[in-house]
Design an enzyme around this catalytic site. Structure first.
Site, PDB file in Angstrom:
ATOM      1  N   GLY A  27     -25.528   2.346   3.792  1.00  0.00           N
ATOM      2  CA  GLY A  27     -24.721   2.948   2.730  1.00  0.00           C
ATOM      3  C   GLY A  27     -25.083   2.398   1.369  1.00  0.00           C
TER       4      GLY A  27
ATOM      5  CE  LYS B 156      -4.501   0.948   0.429  1.00  0.00           C
ATOM      6  NZ  LYS B 156      -5.672   0.213  -0.043  1.00  0.00           N
TER       7      LYS B 156
ATOM      8  N   GLY C  48     -23.942   3.631  -1.703  1.00  0.00           N
ATOM      9  CA  GLY C  48     -23.062   4.251  -2.688  1.00  0.00           C
ATOM     10  C   GLY C  48     -22.838   3.252  -3.813  1.00  0.00           C
TER      11      GLY C  48
ATOM     12  CB  VAL D   6     -20.231  -1.603  -2.786  1.00  0.00           C
ATOM     13  CG1 VAL D   6     -20.501  -3.045  -2.390  1.00  0.00           C
ATOM     14  CG2 VAL D   6     -18.820  -1.467  -3.355  1.00  0.00           C
TER      15      VAL D   6
HETATM   16  P1  NAD Z   1     -19.114   5.023  -1.823  1.00  0.00           P
HETATM   17  O1  NAD Z   1     -18.464   6.246  -1.279  1.00  0.00           O
HETATM   18  O2  NAD Z   1     -19.607   5.026  -3.226  1.00  0.00           O
HETATM   19  O3  NAD Z   1     -20.359   4.631  -0.895  1.00  0.00           O
HETATM   20  C1  NAD Z   1     -20.397   4.782   0.483  1.00  0.00           C
HETATM   21  C2  NAD Z   1     -21.782   5.307   0.860  1.00  0.00           C
HETATM   22  O4  NAD Z   1     -21.903   5.339   2.274  1.00  0.00           O
HETATM   23  C3  NAD Z   1     -22.051   6.717   0.337  1.00  0.00           C
HETATM   24  O5  NAD Z   1     -23.284   6.748  -0.365  1.00  0.00           O
HETATM   25  C4  NAD Z   1     -22.112   7.551   1.614  1.00  0.00           C
HETATM   26  O6  NAD Z   1     -23.004   8.650   1.517  1.00  0.00           O
HETATM   27  C5  NAD Z   1     -22.604   6.512   2.603  1.00  0.00           C
HETATM   28  N1  NAD Z   1     -22.395   6.857   4.018  1.00  0.00           N
HETATM   29  C6  NAD Z   1     -21.381   7.570   4.575  1.00  0.00           C
HETATM   30  N2  NAD Z   1     -21.543   7.639   5.905  1.00  0.00           N
HETATM   31  C7  NAD Z   1     -22.671   6.951   6.192  1.00  0.00           C
HETATM   32  C8  NAD Z   1     -23.368   6.650   7.394  1.00  0.00           C
HETATM   33  N3  NAD Z   1     -22.934   7.079   8.588  1.00  0.00           N
HETATM   34  N4  NAD Z   1     -24.492   5.896   7.324  1.00  0.00           N
HETATM   35  C9  NAD Z   1     -24.947   5.437   6.156  1.00  0.00           C
HETATM   36  N5  NAD Z   1     -24.337   5.709   4.969  1.00  0.00           N
HETATM   37  C10 NAD Z   1     -23.217   6.451   4.995  1.00  0.00           C
HETATM   38  O7  NAD Z   1     -18.084   3.848  -1.584  1.00  0.00           O
HETATM   39  P2  NAD Z   1     -18.132   2.363  -2.206  1.00  0.00           P
HETATM   40  O8  NAD Z   1     -17.161   2.284  -3.324  1.00  0.00           O
HETATM   41  O9  NAD Z   1     -19.539   1.937  -2.417  1.00  0.00           O
HETATM   42  O10 NAD Z   1     -17.495   1.561  -0.985  1.00  0.00           O
HETATM   43  C11 NAD Z   1     -18.260   1.271   0.165  1.00  0.00           C
HETATM   44  C12 NAD Z   1     -17.416   0.485   1.137  1.00  0.00           C
HETATM   45  O11 NAD Z   1     -16.970  -0.711   0.530  1.00  0.00           O
HETATM   46  C13 NAD Z   1     -16.152   1.196   1.633  1.00  0.00           C
HETATM   47  O12 NAD Z   1     -15.893   0.810   2.940  1.00  0.00           O
HETATM   48  C14 NAD Z   1     -15.086   0.654   0.696  1.00  0.00           C
HETATM   49  O13 NAD Z   1     -13.797   0.727   1.293  1.00  0.00           O
HETATM   50  C15 NAD Z   1     -15.534  -0.777   0.561  1.00  0.00           C
HETATM   51  N6  NAD Z   1     -15.065  -1.453  -0.652  1.00  0.00           N
HETATM   52  C16 NAD Z   1     -15.401  -0.976  -1.872  1.00  0.00           C
HETATM   53  C17 NAD Z   1     -14.965  -1.646  -3.002  1.00  0.00           C
HETATM   54  C18 NAD Z   1     -15.338  -1.173  -4.383  1.00  0.00           C
HETATM   55  O14 NAD Z   1     -15.152  -1.937  -5.347  1.00  0.00           O
HETATM   56  N7  NAD Z   1     -15.872   0.033  -4.548  1.00  0.00           N
HETATM   57  C19 NAD Z   1     -14.187  -2.806  -2.893  1.00  0.00           C
HETATM   58  C20 NAD Z   1     -13.884  -3.291  -1.618  1.00  0.00           C
HETATM   59  C21 NAD Z   1     -14.328  -2.597  -0.506  1.00  0.00           C
END
Ligand code: NAD
Length: 353
Positions: free
Chosen positions: A179, A80, A181, A183
């Site tokens: 959440g 990382k 977002g 995923v």
């Molecule tokens: P993202 O930023 O698109 O989505 C996160 C969502 O959580 C957002 O809509 C945000 O508004 C919401 N949020 C923030 N605080 C909150 C709260 N207190 N209560 C409820 N919702 C809240 O991110 P993502 O890419 O969807 O990733 C989500 C999680 O999955 C993260 O922890 C990320 O590290 C993990 N992750 C993502 C991937 C990927 O492929 N994108 C892969 C592995 C792990």
């Protein structure tokens, strides 16, 4: 405290500090292990309070990537990079070119990609000075947005956990998603298609409205999501969702979601287990994203096009691995997160041997 006494130091092969006078780049690249192959893991840009905090984060995240890559059965080790700085005000193309030179100096022992604070546009600049970059767009090997693949892996994981814990399929099961977002939204659509009932919470009203319109999900507040009557809790927001304050409120039988670092501290996994909740270790169930990135690195190395069939095979294997973790947890009566750590360490040690 020296680096080697740090609680986050776990036999890291290399911890490299880079400074570039012209651009002001301050970066740490931690290579936890290359036993299974080149270390792969994203680059995070963050306004760390101190260089020590940056090193700690790099140590912790690189080890996490070793474990995640091992559990996803990828021929990659864990690494990382962190760049110390404010991602909103201190980014320049020259900074990311300097970062690329740092990556290049490791001669392929570390592959970088995006993480918090780093976008594909930044990686375009990094690519000018090193070839060891994944996550760029517009070429045959490009893997694109990993979120749909992550969500597919999480969906399969939720289905598996529900089968194990409730002995039923997803039809009529209630899933609370924290959440929606990237995923969380893809996951919601897949669960809805499988007949699950959804309850969702997010701080982003637009994201909530879009998902509710597509899936008929019930919207609750970000606090109320911990109290709802549901079978599954799917953390898909930030880390630390499962803590000593939230766990007693959950009424679910399964915790399975896409977020990283779901357990707020080291003791909470045992508490989850003691409550009889089936927990899918976060870095196992969300391995789809890194599988997708690995597909790109693999294609870049072989100078071929991205191969979705290879990704699909690895996703199948990931579901099997999650099943093995849950089996061991049940038989050995040990928290699934500890079982996963142990299997990951065994896989890395076997490659080292
Ligand atoms: P993202 O930023 O698109 O989505 C996160 C969502 O959580 C957002 O809509 C945000 O508004 C919401 N949020 C923030 N605080 C909150 C709260 N207190 N209560 C409820 N919702 C809240 O991110 P993502 O890419 O969807 O990733 C989500 C999680 O999955 C993260 O922890 C990320 O590290 C993990 N992750 C993502 C991937 C990927 O492929 N994108 C892969 C592995 C792990």
């Amino acid at each position: 405290m020296t680096l080697f006494d740090s609680p986050d130091f776990e036999g890291h092969e290399g911890v490299h500090a880079f400074f570039d006078e012209k651009t002001g780049l301050k970066s740490i690249i931690a290579v936890h292990s290359t036993a299974r192959g080149p270390a792969a893991g994203g680059c995070r840009m963050w306004d760390y309070s101190s260089a020590e905090a940056a090193v700690t984060d790099a140590l912790r995240l690189s080890k996490g990537m070793s474990y995640k890559n091992a559990m996803a059965d990828l021929d990659f080790g864990g690494g990382k990079a962190v760049i110390i700085g404010d991602a909103r005000s201190q980014k320049t193309p020259e900074l990311f070119e300097a970062f690329g030179r740092a990556v290049e100096s490791l001669d392929g022992r570390y592959w970088t990609a995006e993480d918090v604070g780093v976008s594909p546009a930044d990686l375009v600049a990094t690519r000018r000075t090193t070839r060891y970059v994944a996550g760029l767009e517009g070429h045959a090997a490009a893997s694109g947005d990993p979120s749909p693949v992550t969500a597919e892996g999480v969906f399969r994981g939720v289905r598996l956990c529900v089968q194990r814990a409730l002995n039923r399929d997803l039809n009529g099961v209630t899933v609370a998603i924290q959440g929606v977002g990237h995923v969380g939204a893809y996951l919601a659509e897949k669960l809805h298609a499988a007949g699950a009932r959804l309850i969702i919470a997010d701080v982003n009203q637009q994201a909530l409205d879009e998902v509710a319109a597509k899936t008929g999900a019930r919207i609750v507040s970000t606090d109320a999501i911990f109290d709802v009557e549901a079978d599954v809790f799917a953390p898909c927001a930030l880390g630390g969702a499962i803590s000593t304050t939230t766990l007693p409120r959950l009424k679910v039988k399964v915790i399975a979601g896409g977020a990283n670092n779901q357990l707020a501290d080291k003791t909470i996994g045992q508490a989850v287990f003691d409550r009889g909740i089936l927990y899918a270790p976060d870095y196992v169930i969300n391995g789809g994203g890194i599988i997708n990135v690995a597909g790109e690195i693999r294609a870049l190395e072989a100078n071929t096009a991205f191969d979705p069939a290879w990704v699909a095979t690895k996703l199948d294997r990931l579901a099997q691995t999650l099943g093995e973790v849950l089996d061991h947890s049940l038989v050995d009566k040990r928290p699934a997160n500890l079982v996963a750590d142990e299997i990951a360490r065994t896989r890395i040690a076997a490659a080292r041997a």
